[in-house]
Design a protein around this motif. Structure first.
Motif, PDB file in Angstrom:
ATOM      1  N   SER A  47     120.943  38.610  63.018  1.00 35.56           N
ATOM      2  CA  SER A  47     121.983  38.968  62.045  1.00 35.56           C
ATOM      3  C   SER A  47     122.026  40.474  61.816  1.00 35.56           C
ATOM      4  O   SER A  47     123.083  41.038  61.520  1.00 35.56           O
ATOM      5  N   SER A  49     126.283  42.864  65.272  1.00 33.73           N
ATOM      6  CA  SER A  49     127.499  43.682  65.319  1.00 33.73           C
ATOM      7  C   SER A  49     127.396  44.752  66.405  1.00 33.73           C
ATOM      8  O   SER A  49     128.316  44.937  67.202  1.00 33.73           O
ATOM      9  N   ARG A  50     126.278  45.463  66.452  1.00 35.36           N
ATOM     10  CA  ARG A  50     126.118  46.509  67.469  1.00 35.36           C
ATOM     11  C   ARG A  50     126.022  45.899  68.868  1.00 35.36           C
ATOM     12  O   ARG A  50     126.573  46.456  69.835  1.00 35.36           O
ATOM     13  N   THR A 100     127.338  43.050  70.008  1.00 36.21           N
ATOM     14  CA  THR A 100     128.648  42.599  70.494  1.00 36.21           C
ATOM     15  C   THR A 100     129.588  43.773  70.719  1.00 36.21           C
ATOM     16  O   THR A 100     130.451  43.721  71.597  1.00 36.21           O
ATOM     17  N   GLY A 101     129.397  44.843  69.952  1.00 35.95           N
ATOM     18  CA  GLY A 101     130.185  46.044  70.237  1.00 35.95           C
ATOM     19  C   GLY A 101     129.865  46.602  71.612  1.00 35.95           C
ATOM     20  O   GLY A 101     130.760  47.032  72.357  1.00 35.95           O
ATOM     21  N   ARG A 128     131.055  36.260  58.338  1.00 26.85           N
ATOM     22  CA  ARG A 128     130.537  37.531  58.866  1.00 26.85           C
ATOM     23  C   ARG A 128     130.969  37.735  60.318  1.00 26.85           C
ATOM     24  O   ARG A 128     131.205  38.865  60.744  1.00 26.85           O
ATOM     25  N   ARG A 129     131.072  36.636  61.069  1.00 29.29           N
ATOM     26  CA  ARG A 129     131.546  36.787  62.453  1.00 29.29           C
ATOM     27  C   ARG A 129     132.983  37.302  62.470  1.00 29.29           C
ATOM     28  O   ARG A 129     133.361  38.114  63.331  1.00 29.29           O
ATOM     29  N   ASP A 141     134.333  39.247  60.227  1.00 27.26           N
ATOM     30  CA  ASP A 141     134.254  40.682  59.922  1.00 27.26           C
ATOM     31  C   ASP A 141     133.894  41.489  61.171  1.00 27.26           C
ATOM     32  O   ASP A 141     134.444  42.559  61.420  1.00 27.26           O
ATOM     33  N   VAL A 142     132.941  40.981  61.942  1.00 23.79           N
ATOM     34  CA  VAL A 142     132.561  41.680  63.179  1.00 23.79           C
ATOM     35  C   VAL A 142     133.750  41.725  64.145  1.00 23.79           C
ATOM     36  O   VAL A 142     134.013  42.751  64.784  1.00 23.79           O
ATOM     37  N   GLY A 145     136.087  44.419  63.289  1.00 18.02           N
ATOM     38  CA  GLY A 145     135.589  45.710  63.736  1.00 18.02           C
ATOM     39  C   GLY A 145     135.846  45.928  65.221  1.00 18.02           C
ATOM     40  O   GLY A 145     136.199  47.026  65.653  1.00 18.02           O
TER      41      GLY A 145
END
Length: 964
Positions: A295, A299-300, A302-303, A344-345, A347-348, A351
């Motif tokens: 968690s 985000s980083r 998957t970016g 949260r997914r 939100d990612v 982004g």
């Protein structure tokens, strides 16, 4: 002796008894139990009650401590031994003595498989010995890890197609894969298992892991020739797990250049489908998949995956995983490969839409529901518990809510590019009803002109096809309700093109959709013919000949346009279209279709009249175009062609299609094709005759022989057009065999086609000839080997190389020894006469050694005696009389080659080979008294099988040790 635990059974038992663990963890614990059950009990015990083993204390513990950091290594690799000496500060001979002593204990901390050593359990050994790891040892570990992991992989300098054998033809790495994996695994262990515990130098396990990861990744980003990242591929998932933030920092730097350094990891084009190799990008994708479970790092991670997807040079390549596919697995609505809940997914995702819009667009579509969803499980970390945290449990209501969130974003993003709307049509029939209505409403309010003419036409066609599919199968489980299909058809009309060419072009495709007509029904062909004629008239009326040719340029089947015009307009357009015959591109196909339609209507008389319009040699393209328009060439056409200019004849026979030749004309056309150096075209026709509808027609044997010989040796100007030329040649050779044709000719043909037929058809005539004619055997051998003592002074010509390859293939595939009767019994006299004469010929050509090896190899295929004893008595007598090491070596090799491919599970080990070794020893015991050389040979073969069994045992043990 108590046998070792079966790893697979242990894993299943652990899963049955334990809760809250993954299969990966169960496999790891099962492998641990396989190596040392006491060690596993200590590792799992909440309050260990077991006495400390002697290796965990005193000098033994101090000597073992540095080896825990190494993890695993190969003691037959000099570089590994050197680094173990550096890490321990001791000569390897002393280390080796300790290893042997520890491995002999019941509660051993180390295990050996083949030449590889590894720590039985890092957790257990660490808990018992970590207090003895000194600051000096930790400093050495950092130095060793950097030196080993930063080593350039010399295999990358070997041509891609030969990279799988780089260790043979190039320089191997200084350090073994075992040591590289062991050190990287220790870094991951320090970051995940040791974590915030402080070591004797005052730093935590996490800090040590970060030190290693930053050192090797900074080195990779500083490499201007980008080999460093490629060389790190094998350990990237472990480095990511060791220090996630440090690893992601380096990946982001590698993605930020122009061009990005990490683009160099995509070696799909180099690797292709080469056996034993893979593209380095795969390991980076796995590394990011592992981090996506966290968690804190999802985000980083998957970016980074999104950035990789945007620079993937071959996103549709067959080497998987691809970054885009892995990204879709992480965000999968049914089974997300991350511990983050849905909110949260989302939100990612938002982004990613801002930072990587192209990848996000593809991702949004990829995670929408489909009729068939295939989820590939993502890579799981080895020492982190991220994947043990279950993702949010989804109810159907929550799943539909997730779909609605995705659909809303897709519709919003579609306004940013007109081409994006077309992508959404494919999802209309798989969405929940409410989201489907939202999408159709968006289509209804979209201005068709905003898409441009091509976009508008494509949108219309996609919607028409969607509605047609559901009209055709209204009772299917997946079919949409009739009122929804009505709405889709109305939306399609909203996008209907204004140009008649755009409206009609899809009719000239393979099996186009016709409203209200069943494509499988008897009325379809007539309805399509009429629709195409009407379309041709409409286009001609609106735009004339230019429009018709524009339609041809846009259509999949421009030849069908010409045919429809011929049926609709007759000769009215002859002056406009026939001059286009022979031209390149769609115009020529339209003209040929027109000519074909007119010939179909009025026969070859029409063709003859048109040929008179171009009587000179300057009109060869038009004449050839007319001739090629004949859909079913027959004997009359052959007569017409033979009366034309030689240039016209040559061009026609070079291009004529043999598929639809009139059955009565096939022999004549086949001979004529051969006269014009099209032997493979003749072969196509001859095979067609053998499989003609209504019964086979037997071609002349001499014609078949001539076609095969000409195709193999020339002259021939064409090449095989069939998808399986080996099948065609095999069919004709079988026909010659059934016809009782000359065996010598068949043997020669089988030799010429040996390389083509080696995996599909045995060379029966050639094998029989070899078994009866030692002269032929000696001749074939001379194609492969130079006389003894003679060396090449120059490059071998390609033709000579080709003959040598064919000869080698022939002898390799020869499994019917001389002297063997059809019932499997052996004529000992015939066998001895053949061997004696063959060896005499080989001695005369100075090829004795190579010939003896080949003789021995084929003797391995002599069937055993009636009592099952191998080799047969006739062969045993030859072995004793010849006393030839080369014959015996050839028989030895032939026995191994005769096994062919073997099949076994990953943990079977060498049971098959041990059984064969026992069989050969039993035979040796039976024959040794009377045939001592044969007995010794059989024992050598048994020894070889036992060595093979040990290698298989080692492979199985490595599989078990790795826990996967």
């Amino acid at each position: 002796m108590v046998p070792l635990l079966d790893r697979a059974a242990a894993a299943e038992a652990i899963l049955d008894e334990a809760t809250g663990i993954t299969r990966d963890i169960a496999n790891r614990r099962a492998a641990h139990a396989h190596r040392n059950l006491l060690s596993l009990r200590r590792t799992l015990a909440a309050n260990p009650r077991f006495a400390k083993p002697p290796w965990s204390e005193g000098d033994q513990g101090r000597h073992l401590a540095p080896l825990i950091l190494a993890g695993s290594w190969s003691d037959d690799v000099e570089g590994d031994r050197t680094e173990i000496e550096t890490l321990t500060g001791r000569p390897y001979a002393e280390v080796e003595a300790d290893l042997a002593a520890w491995a002999a204990q019941d509660d051993a901390p180390v295990t050996r498989t083949g030449q590889a050593w590894r720590i039985v359990s890092k957790e257990d050994a660490w808990d018992l010995v970590s207090a003895l790891i000194t600051k000096t040892t930790l400093t050495r570990f950092h130095d060793v890890a950097a030196r080993v992991l930063e080593e350039h992989d010399p295999a990358l300098d070997v041509p891609a197609e030969r990279r799988f054998m780089a260790n043979v033809i190039g320089e191997p790495r200084t350090y073994s894969p075992r040591l590289r994996a062991g050190l990287a695994d220790t870094a991951a262990f320090l970051g995940g298992y040791v974590a915030d515990q402080r070591l004797n130098d005052g730093a935590t396990g996490e800090q040590h892991a970060q030190h290693v990861v930053r050192a090797v990744t900074e080195h990779a980003n500083a490499d201007p020739i980008v080999r460093a990242w490629q060389s790190l591929a094998d350990v990237l998932p472990l480095l990511a797990e060791a220090a996630p933030d440090a690893f992601l920092d380096a990946v982001e730097v590698g993605l930020g250049g122009d061009p990005p350094l990490l683009r160099s990891l995509f070696l799909d084009a180099e690797m292709g489908s080469t056996f034993g190799t893979s593209s380095p990008h795969i390991r980076l994708v796995w590394a990011l998949e592992a981090l996506a479970w966290s968690s804190a790092h999802m985000s980083r991670a998957t970016g980074a995956l999104a950035c990789l997807a945007e620079i993937d040079p071959t996103p549709d390549a067959n080497i998987h995983p691809r970054p885009a596919g892995s990204l879709a697995n992480v965000f999968n609505l049914y089974g997300p490969q991350t511990s983050l809940p849905l909110a949260r997914r989302i939100d990612v995702l938002d982004g990613l839409r801002d930072r990587s819009p192209a990848a996000a667009r593809r991702l949004l579509r990829a995670i929408l529901p489909t009729r068939l969803t295939i989820l590939s499980p993502s890579y799981h970390p080895q020492w982190r518990a991220w994947a043990l945290v279950p993702p949010q449990t989804m109810t159907w209501a929550e799943l539909f809510a997730g779909v609605s969130e995705i659909v809303a974003r897709i519709i919003e993003d579609a306004d940013k590019g007109p081409g994006r709307w077309l992508d959404l049509v494919a999802h209309v029939d798989t969405l929940p009803a409410a989201d489907r209505d939202r999408l159709l409403a968006a289509f209804e309010t979209l201005d068709p002109d905003s898409l441009g003419d091509p976009g508008r036409r494509d949108m219309w066609r996609a919607l028409v096809d969607l509605g047609a599919q559901h009209r055709q199968f209204p009772h299917a489980d997946w079919a949409m309700p009739g009122d929804v299909v009505d709405r889709i058809e109305a939306v399609a009309a909203h996008f209907a093109p204004t140009s008649p060419v755009d409206l009609c072009v899809d009719l000239f495709d393979h099996r186009p959709h016709l409203p209200g007509v069943d494509p499988l029904g008897p009325e379809y062909d007539g309805a399509l013919r009429t629709a195409r004629q009407d379309a041709a008239r409409t286009v001609l009326k609106a735009e004339g000949i230019p429009g018709l040719l524009r339609l041809g340029g846009a259509a999949t089947l421009p030849i069908a346009i010409g045919w429809a015009v011929a049926e609709a307009c007759g000769d009215d357009l002859a002056d406009d279209l026939l001059p286009l015959l022979g031209t390149d591109g769609s115009d020529g196909w339209v003209a040929q279709g027109y000519a074909g339609g007119r010939i179909e209507a009025d026969g070859l008389d029409w063709l003859v009249r048109q040929l008179k319009r171009w009587p000179g040699a300057q009109s060869v393209p038009q004449q050839v175009g007319l001739l090629l328009a004949v859909t079913r060439p027959n004997e009359v056409l052959v007569t017409i062609v033979n009366g034309l200019y030689p240039d016209v004849q040559a061009a026609f026979w070079l291009r004529v299609n043999t598929i639809f030749v009139d059955p009565g004309a096939r022999p004549l056309v086949a001979r004529t094709l051969m006269e014009h150096r099209r032997s493979w075209g003749a072969i196509d026709l001859l095979v067609t005759m053998l499989h003609a509808v209504g019964g086979a027609v037997e071609p002349d044997v001499d014609l078949v022989e001539s076609a095969l010989m000409s195709a193999a040796t020339g002259p021939s100007d064409d090449s095989p057009r069939a998808s399986s030329p080996s099948w065609e040649v095999g069919e004709l050779l079988d026909y010659l065999e059934r016809s009782g044709s000359d065996m010598e000719v068949r043997a020669r043909l089988e030799f010429l086609y040996a390389h083509l037929l080696q995996h599909t058809r045995p060379a029966r005539a050639l094998n029989e000839a070899l078994a009866t004619d030692p002269d032929l055997f000696a001749e074939v051998l001379s194609y492969i080997y130079l006389p003894e003592g003679e060396h090449l002074d120059e490059q071998v010509p390609p033709e000579r190389q080709a003959v040598a390859i064919v000869g080698y293939t022939v002898l390799r595939e020869w499994h019917t020894p001389p002297g063997v009767r059809r019932d499997g019994t052996v004529d000992a006299d015939a066998l001895r006469i053949w061997v004696t004469e063959a060896r005499r010929l080989l001695a005369g050509s100075e090829r004795t050694a190579a010939g003896n090896l080949a003789i021995g190899r084929v003797l391995a295929y002599v069937p055993p005696d009636s009592d099952g004893l191998w080799p047969a008595e006739a062969v045993r007598d030859l072995i004793e009389d010849l006393r030839s090491p080369e014959v015996e070596a050839g028989l030895h090799n032939g026995e191994f080659q005769s096994r062919g491919m073997t099949f076994r599970s990953l943990d079977d080990g060498g049971a098959q080979e041990r059984a064969l070794a026992a069989q050969h020893r039993a035979w040796a015991d039976r024959v040794s008294d009377r045939w001592p050389r044969t007995g010794a040979l059989l024992r050598q073969i048994a020894d070889h099988f036992e060595e093979w069994a040990r290698r298989e045992d080692d492979q199985s043990e490595r599989f078990t040790d790795d826990g996967a």
